[in-house]
Motif scaffolding. Sequence first.
Motif, PDB file in Angstrom:
ATOM      1  N   GLY A 154       0.786  -1.225   0.000  1.00  0.00           N
ATOM      2  CA  GLY A 154       0.000   0.000   0.000  1.00  0.00           C
ATOM      3  C   GLY A 154       0.814   1.268   0.000  1.00  0.00           C
ATOM      4  N   ILE A 155       2.007   1.233  -0.601  1.00  0.00           N
ATOM      5  CA  ILE A 155       2.782   2.467  -0.630  1.00  0.00           C
ATOM      6  C   ILE A 155       2.389   3.362  -1.792  1.00  0.00           C
ATOM      7  N   SER A 156       1.592   2.803  -2.698  1.00  0.00           N
ATOM      8  CA  SER A 156       1.262   3.608  -3.868  1.00  0.00           C
ATOM      9  C   SER A 156      -0.216   3.965  -3.865  1.00  0.00           C
ATOM     10  N   ASN A 157      -0.517   5.259  -4.092  1.00  0.00           N
ATOM     11  CA  ASN A 157      -1.919   5.667  -4.207  1.00  0.00           C
ATOM     12  C   ASN A 157      -2.438   5.378  -5.600  1.00  0.00           C
ATOM     13  N   VAL A 158      -1.497   5.419  -6.541  1.00  0.00           N
ATOM     14  CA  VAL A 158      -1.870   5.184  -7.929  1.00  0.00           C
ATOM     15  C   VAL A 158      -1.877   3.676  -8.175  1.00  0.00           C
ATOM     16  N   PRO A 159      -2.898   3.182  -8.856  1.00  0.00           N
ATOM     17  CA  PRO A 159      -2.855   1.761  -9.183  1.00  0.00           C
ATOM     18  C   PRO A 159      -1.725   1.479 -10.179  1.00  0.00           C
ATOM     19  N   LEU A 160      -0.865   0.523  -9.838  1.00  0.00           N
ATOM     20  CA  LEU A 160       0.264   0.209 -10.717  1.00  0.00           C
ATOM     21  C   LEU A 160      -0.048  -1.047 -11.512  1.00  0.00           C
ATOM     22  N   THR A 161       0.379  -1.053 -12.750  1.00  0.00           N
ATOM     23  CA  THR A 161       0.187  -2.252 -13.553  1.00  0.00           C
ATOM     24  C   THR A 161       1.417  -3.144 -13.427  1.00  0.00           C
ATOM     25  N   VAL A 162       1.288  -4.360 -13.915  1.00  0.00           N
ATOM     26  CA  VAL A 162       2.423  -5.278 -13.882  1.00  0.00           C
ATOM     27  C   VAL A 162       3.552  -4.731 -14.759  1.00  0.00           C
ATOM     28  N   ALA A 163       3.161  -4.081 -15.860  1.00  0.00           N
ATOM     29  CA  ALA A 163       4.186  -3.509 -16.744  1.00  0.00           C
ATOM     30  C   ALA A 163       4.991  -2.431 -16.018  1.00  0.00           C
ATOM     31  N   ASP A 164       4.293  -1.649 -15.173  1.00  0.00           N
ATOM     32  CA  ASP A 164       5.002  -0.640 -14.374  1.00  0.00           C
ATOM     33  C   ASP A 164       6.044  -1.305 -13.491  1.00  0.00           C
ATOM     34  N   ILE A 165       5.624  -2.391 -12.843  1.00  0.00           N
ATOM     35  CA  ILE A 165       6.523  -3.101 -11.945  1.00  0.00           C
ATOM     36  C   ILE A 165       7.708  -3.672 -12.721  1.00  0.00           C
ATOM     37  N   GLU A 166       7.434  -4.147 -13.935  1.00  0.00           N
ATOM     38  CA  GLU A 166       8.527  -4.674 -14.762  1.00  0.00           C
ATOM     39  C   GLU A 166       9.592  -3.602 -14.974  1.00  0.00           C
ATOM     40  N   SER A 167       9.127  -2.391 -15.255  1.00  0.00           N
ATOM     41  CA  SER A 167      10.135  -1.356 -15.529  1.00  0.00           C
ATOM     42  C   SER A 167      10.879  -0.967 -14.256  1.00  0.00           C
ATOM     43  N   ILE A 168      10.173  -1.036 -13.106  1.00  0.00           N
ATOM     44  CA  ILE A 168      10.873  -0.783 -11.842  1.00  0.00           C
ATOM     45  C   ILE A 168      11.909  -1.877 -11.595  1.00  0.00           C
ATOM     46  N   LEU A 169      11.501  -3.116 -11.850  1.00  0.00           N
ATOM     47  CA  LEU A 169      12.421  -4.231 -11.623  1.00  0.00           C
ATOM     48  C   LEU A 169      13.644  -4.115 -12.524  1.00  0.00           C
ATOM     49  N   TYR A 170      13.432  -3.546 -13.706  1.00  0.00           N
ATOM     50  CA  TYR A 170      14.566  -3.387 -14.610  1.00  0.00           C
ATOM     51  C   TYR A 170      15.597  -2.423 -14.023  1.00  0.00           C
ATOM     52  N   THR A 171      15.120  -1.418 -13.299  1.00  0.00           N
ATOM     53  CA  THR A 171      16.090  -0.513 -12.661  1.00  0.00           C
ATOM     54  C   THR A 171      16.875  -1.247 -11.584  1.00  0.00           C
ATOM     55  N   VAL A 172      16.215  -2.176 -10.899  1.00  0.00           N
ATOM     56  CA  VAL A 172      16.940  -2.960  -9.894  1.00  0.00           C
ATOM     57  C   VAL A 172      18.029  -3.802 -10.577  1.00  0.00           C
ATOM     58  N   VAL A 173      17.669  -4.331 -11.735  1.00  0.00           N
ATOM     59  CA  VAL A 173      18.653  -5.090 -12.509  1.00  0.00           C
ATOM     60  C   VAL A 173      19.803  -4.173 -12.920  1.00  0.00           C
ATOM     61  N   LEU A 174      19.446  -2.974 -13.337  1.00  0.00           N
ATOM     62  CA  LEU A 174      20.483  -2.023 -13.762  1.00  0.00           C
ATOM     63  C   LEU A 174      21.383  -1.616 -12.606  1.00  0.00           C
ATOM     64  N   ASP A 175      20.830  -1.627 -11.405  1.00  0.00           N
ATOM     65  CA  ASP A 175      21.655  -1.297 -10.243  1.00  0.00           C
ATOM     66  C   ASP A 175      22.528  -2.467  -9.827  1.00  0.00           C
ATOM     67  N   ASN A 176      22.498  -3.522 -10.594  1.00  0.00           N
ATOM     68  CA  ASN A 176      23.313  -4.695 -10.336  1.00  0.00           C
ATOM     69  C   ASN A 176      22.920  -5.421  -9.045  1.00  0.00           C
ATOM     70  N   ASN A 177      21.692  -5.246  -8.634  1.00  0.00           N
ATOM     71  CA  ASN A 177      21.251  -5.934  -7.427  1.00  0.00           C
ATOM     72  C   ASN A 177      20.397  -7.145  -7.741  1.00  0.00           C
ATOM     73  N   ALA A 178      20.087  -7.320  -8.993  1.00  0.00           N
ATOM     74  CA  ALA A 178      19.267  -8.463  -9.370  1.00  0.00           C
ATOM     75  C   ALA A 178      19.633  -8.872 -10.779  1.00  0.00           C
ATOM     76  N   GLU A 179      19.248 -10.088 -11.118  1.00  0.00           N
ATOM     77  CA  GLU A 179      19.431 -10.484 -12.514  1.00  0.00           C
ATOM     78  C   GLU A 179      18.095 -10.914 -13.074  1.00  0.00           C
ATOM     79  N   ARG A 180      18.009 -10.848 -14.400  1.00  0.00           N
ATOM     80  CA  ARG A 180      16.750 -11.143 -15.055  1.00  0.00           C
ATOM     81  C   ARG A 180      16.983 -12.264 -16.042  1.00  0.00           C
TER      82      ARG A 180
END
Lengths: 504, 306
Positions: free
Chosen positions: B224-250
């Motif tokens: 519940g940190i977001s007031n705006v409804p987020l789509t799965v595609a939104d989350i994908e792009s967020i996850l991609y930044t985590v990958v870019l930060d070298n903290n995750a792999e895809r």
Amino acid sequence: MSVQLGKVVSFILLERFGPLVERVGTYLFEYGTNPLFCIKKFTDLPIPKIKESLAILVKYQLVTFAPNKNDSVANYTLHPNKVLLHLRYPKYINMIKKKFGDEAEVILEEILQKSYWTASEVILHVYEKLKKDNKSNVTLPALRDNFVSLVTAKYLIRVPYNEADDKAVPSLVVQDHELHMAPPVDIMELSTNPQGGNYKDKDIYWTVNFDRFHQDMRDKILVNAFTQKFDENAGELVKLLLRQMYIRTEPWTDVSNPIPLLEIKDLVRKQANLKLLNSFFDQYVNVIEQDSSNLIRKSGEASGGSFQIFLKEAFTQFAWEIVEQCVLEKFDSKAARIFRLVKLKKYIDSDLIQQQAMIPAKEAKKLTFQLLEENFLQIQEIKKASTGTGPHKSFMLFHINLENVVRMLLELCYKTLYNIMSRRNHERTVNKRIIDKKQRVDTISISMRSQGATEEQLADIEDMITPPEKEILEKIDKMMKRLNTVELEVDDTIFLLQMYLVYQ
Amino acid sequence: MGDSSEVKTEAVEEVSALELRLLELAKSNVEGISNDDIKEQIPDISLPELTNVINKFLKNGTFELFKTKDKLYYKYKDPSKKTAVKGADNEEKVVYKIIEEAGNKGIWIRDIRFKSNLNMTQLNKVLKSLETKKIIKAVKSVSASKKKVYMLYDLEPDSTVTGGAWYQDQDFESEFVDVLSQQCQRYLSEKWEESVKKGGGPLLIRNRSYATANDVHKFISELGISNVPLTVADIESILYTVVLDNNAERIVATNGSYLYKAVNRFLPSPGLVKTTCGICPVANRCGDMGLINAKACTYFTEWLNQ
């Protein structure tokens, strides 16, 4: 060959060998390969002094010489990277200590200090030294065994020698089979005649094989990397893989020859402390093989599968990681994100950077151009065909040239080394009076103690250093320790970056 | 929507019986009706009367007049849209039509000018009057902050114009993105730690620590940190930044979707960045002489005195 490297090199020469050698060395660094009379002309030093300096440099293998066209004059060349190795000596000594124990450590230390020595003399010298330090259980045969094991493990190699005496410039050669052949050391002779110099191996000199040490350091980095990324068991597995690799592969190839898995499996089974690795052996192999880093790949199914280690690729990836870390520390995480994005996409437009890195347009632009300014990124311009003039006439694509960045960082490392050294020197000169005083007090108290002074007298002398002075001394001590550790750590980075360049 | 439906009922009240008949006729023929059609369907009508009614319809925009094969046709147009331009002059109508065609992507003022052939001052006047009547609205595009696009008042702007969930007005909400990416990363690393704790061999640990974007989406929605409804595609792009930060792999799963997993780095941070020089902003200008030198370096002093 950079200005920064030159500064570091002359600093090391100055600290280790004094101002004369430093001048000759710096001249050779700046002007490259040169004969004696050129050195004389430009440095304006008396010929005997130059000869002496060159002799020292040649002795420590920092300078090599080669005859000119008509074999009459020697041309001298300085090897700056060899000079840099002086900073790594503590590491070499430590490695040998861990692997072969204290006695081998002393042997190596002596050879490093002398640059080359005959086996008999080293053994005798170390024997005397250890006896003085009251290590009762030192024997000559044990020392000889230590020496021989250092030779067979290729940590020590034979120094090239001069075969034909008639040439003006001697050419030094050594046969391949002689490099690692154990020296004929006669223990009886040594024990009966410890003063006499005419031993059996009097013309066989040994020196340190730095390459072998670097190979060990490289392996250690690999094992540590896998331990860090996966766990200890994976690290052990890679260690065994590397060990088996040497049986069939030259140590410095880009890609190892295939290593059969069964061999490794047998090794793991024999070792009691690797139970976990043994029971999950196949799984570990699977996980490492399927990892996105792709450093260890299956090459064939024969004899239960065989694997290859991609050493060149490993160090390319490590170099990337170092560069990324540097960007991260220097420009913060968002810039690192942009940097990695450019790395993944190879060539990328600035608009796409904003979108994919999820960074506000303005900030993204600022960071990208900051990275560009500091040469971490490069721009490739592609002209649009149809439009003539105006701001939209070309695409600006960002990309990274890793080799350039690595060389730049290497340069920064040299600069850092130089700064650390000059700062240390500076602190020493500023606090010279107090350091000297401390030394005087120390020598006095030591000599008094040996003369049998009472505790009271000793305390009196100790009191000559006032409490505020003591505080300053402590501070200096802390500072020096810090500078020394960081110097070693920067050298680690240099090693990694150089490894990348070696493999290129 | 509210006022336009009101206008509609008003309009309907005004019409007489004849008008109603004519309207129905026009509604049933989507292709439009000609004068002959009207005569045929509604024969008991005098020509002047008919002219009056048609003129009235044409004026308030219920009818549209067009010409095919030298014949005039009247076409019915939904008054709920039409009434918006009631009382507007011709220029306004033209501009309105152009804007309407652009849909929820909006249209740039320059493009309106080209399409309508109006000059700048006139167009500005028209746009202003339409705007004050709340018929159209100007929306700032995120791709270029100076660029305004026009669209109908009651339309929801397209996500390419507003930038989707990451934009509040025209500003990119970087804090929001940062928080989300932190949470995603936390989720992944917690999942990893959990599977390490469960044990069962490296393969099982690895496979357990993979998460799909759907899993992360569920986790983020529950937080519940977001007031705006987020789509799965939104989350994908967020996850991609985590990958870019070298903290995750895809990796790509067998069904073509992405799987994410927290990873470790190969190397600890290099020695170079442990010194002040490695991260020094003025390292390029540092030398033996001058104000910036190693002997008097304040960064060095601070670091040594730590």
